[in-house]
Design a protein around this motif. Structure first.
Motif, PDB file in Angstrom:
ATOM      1  N   SER A  35      36.525  48.014  42.103  1.00 14.35           N
ATOM      2  CA  SER A  35      36.138  48.420  43.462  1.00 14.35           C
ATOM      3  C   SER A  35      36.688  47.457  44.506  1.00 14.35           C
ATOM      4  CB  SER A  35      34.612  48.499  43.573  1.00 14.35           C
ATOM      5  OG  SER A  35      34.024  47.194  43.585  1.00 14.35           O
ATOM      6  N   GLN A  36      36.837  46.191  44.143  1.00 12.19           N
ATOM      7  CA  GLN A  36      37.419  45.217  45.061  1.00 12.19           C
ATOM      8  C   GLN A  36      38.931  45.390  45.184  1.00 12.19           C
ATOM      9  OE1 GLN A  36      35.463  43.049  46.917  1.00 12.19           O
ATOM     10  NE2 GLN A  36      33.891  44.330  45.984  1.00 12.19           N
ATOM     11  N   GLY A  90      33.123  49.573  48.746  1.00 12.22           N
ATOM     12  CA  GLY A  90      33.010  48.896  47.468  1.00 12.22           C
ATOM     13  C   GLY A  90      31.792  49.274  46.648  1.00 12.22           C
ATOM     14  N   MET A 129      33.434  35.850  52.954  1.00 10.25           N
ATOM     15  CA  MET A 129      34.749  36.343  52.560  1.00 10.25           C
ATOM     16  C   MET A 129      35.833  35.282  52.756  1.00 10.25           C
ATOM     17  SD  MET A 129      34.642  40.313  53.817  1.00 10.25           S
ATOM     18  CE  MET A 129      36.237  40.661  53.076  1.00 10.25           C
ATOM     19  N   GLY A 149      37.664  46.088  50.755  1.00  2.68           N
ATOM     20  CA  GLY A 149      36.465  45.250  50.796  1.00  2.68           C
ATOM     21  C   GLY A 149      35.214  45.988  51.178  1.00  2.68           C
ATOM     22  N   ASN A 199      43.498  40.832  50.794  1.00  5.48           N
ATOM     23  CA  ASN A 199      42.144  40.333  51.024  1.00  5.48           C
ATOM     24  C   ASN A 199      42.106  39.253  52.102  1.00  5.48           C
ATOM     25  OD1 ASN A 199      40.759  41.994  49.236  1.00  5.48           O
ATOM     26  ND2 ASN A 199      41.080  40.627  47.505  1.00  5.48           N
TER      27      ASN A 199
END
Length: 389
Positions: free
Chosen positions: A49-50, A56, A127, A232, A327
């Protein structure tokens, strides 16, 4: 199917706290209590999912439902988990305008807007520490943030993500990102090419739909694009959604929707229900439904593409490096959203900043339940408004 739906509905009614909290609720319910899957399998779904764009925690829920009952099980999980927040945000969208003269309602919204600053700031903090450990990642974060503040169009965000992925492939190898990642790249990859084709067709179609003038197809295209480009999940969707609806909705109304989304359980992407109802005033329910389905659909299609081959994909160094670059870039996007529209729409006077600092300090020092923060900020907002009056 009914069992899957009821289990996820019960979680959708009480799952406050955002994606990280949802992951915890899912693990407790489906790994520890029901034993539908083991820890190793669950961890692989969270990692996938990331890797994929989209919501997510909802993608993890969809994957658990898929594991339990196939495609219909995944859909049952999605509907159950999203239904409470969809209904609440739709009702708030169509009724909140009637309460604009109510000082108590205005005070609660004022407090929730300040809570939004606290929650997004906390997401940035977490994050940044997770995805920006290396110098290259920090540089990507900084550059993406500056570029988005100066020019926050949808096209610029797409280009920034692409460049960040290429930089990640070159400079953020798995050895740099995570020393424990497997380096074996010999395992075969069998993707769901039918689902990939469906995603590609809808993505290309959405580009054309966005150019339509005041059509329901435009709403679908806009929110499908948002769901396709957000890595994310959770609060990261803010900058993209704000760019998409910026011309059709005031920043104040947008932040009101986001603030209300903080006060309801379930996935943050359900904010699409509020925005869709606002954008399609001819039939708010249809607008809310189309926007919600459109923003969740890309993430689910891409999960179906890779569910059976995630172990092999995660062993490819270039794939992991590209994801690391994306990311880092996403953290920069979130910093820009923290500044505008979240901070600029909520913090106007020194008292506002003082409440934000108190809330952030409380969150980091004592880690209270998000429901406690919602009630505290709403109450503080009401009190401030009454004292001002």
């Amino acid at each position: 199917m009914w069992q899957i739906f009821v289990r996820f509905l019960s979680l959708g009614l009480v799952s406050f706290g955002g994606p990280a909290a949802h992951i915890g609720y899912f693990r407790q319910t489906f790994v520890s209590d029901l034993k539908w899957l083991d820890d190793k399998h669950y961890a692989s779904l969270v990692a996938l999912s990331q890797f994929m764009p989209g919501p997510g925690s909802s993608q993890v829920g969809f994957a658990i439902g898929y594991h339990r009952g196939g495609l219909l099980g995944g859909l049952a999980a999605f509907v159950g988990f999203t239904l409470p927040s969809f209904c609440l945000l739709f009702l708030l969208a169509v009724t909140s305008a009637q309460w604009l003269d109510n000082s108590l309602f205005l005070g609660a919204i004022y407090g929730l807007k300040l809570l939004a600053v606290v929650v997004v700031a906390d997401a940035v903090w977490i994050m940044f520490n997770q995805f920006c450990r290396k110098q290259v990642a920090k540089i990507l974060m900084l550059i993406s943030c500056v570029l988005l503040i100066l020019h926050g169009s949808l096209m610029s965000q797409m280009l920034i993500l692409l460049v960040a992925a290429l930089v990640g492939v070159k400079y953020l190898s798995p050895d740099d990102v995570n020393d424990e990642l497997p380096l074996a790249t010999t395992r075969p990859i069998t993707l769901g090419y039918g689902w990939l084709a469906a995603f590609a067709i809808l993505f290309i179609t959405s580009l054309g739909l966005i150019k339509m003038d005041a059509e329901l197809g435009q709403v679908f295209g806009q929110f499908f694009q948002a769901g396709s480009l957000v890595f994310g999940g959770g609060h990261v969707v803010l900058p993209l959604l704000e760019t998409i609806v910026g011309e059709a909705m005031t920043s104040d109304r947008f932040i009101t929707g986001y603030a209300l989304a903080q006060a309801v359980p379930g996935p943050m992407f359900a904010l699409a229900a509020f925005l869709g109802a606002e954008l399609w005033s001819q039939s708010p329910f249809v607008g809310a439904l189309v926007a919600t389905l459109a923003i969740f659909l890309p993430g689910f299609l891409l999960m179906l593409v890779a569910l059976k081959s995630w172990a092999a994909l995660s062993a490819r160094p270039k794939v992991v490096g590209g994801l690391a670059g994306i990311n880092a870039c996403v953290v920069g996007f979130l910093v820009s959203a923290l500044y505008m529209p979240v901070f600029t729409s909520a913090v106007k006077v020194p008292l506002d900043m003082a409440l934000v600092l108190l809330g952030f300090g409380c969150l980091k020092l004592f880690k209270p339940n998000i429901l406690f923060l919602v009630l505290s900020f709403a109450s503080a907002g009401v009190l401030v408004k009454l004292l001002v009056i």
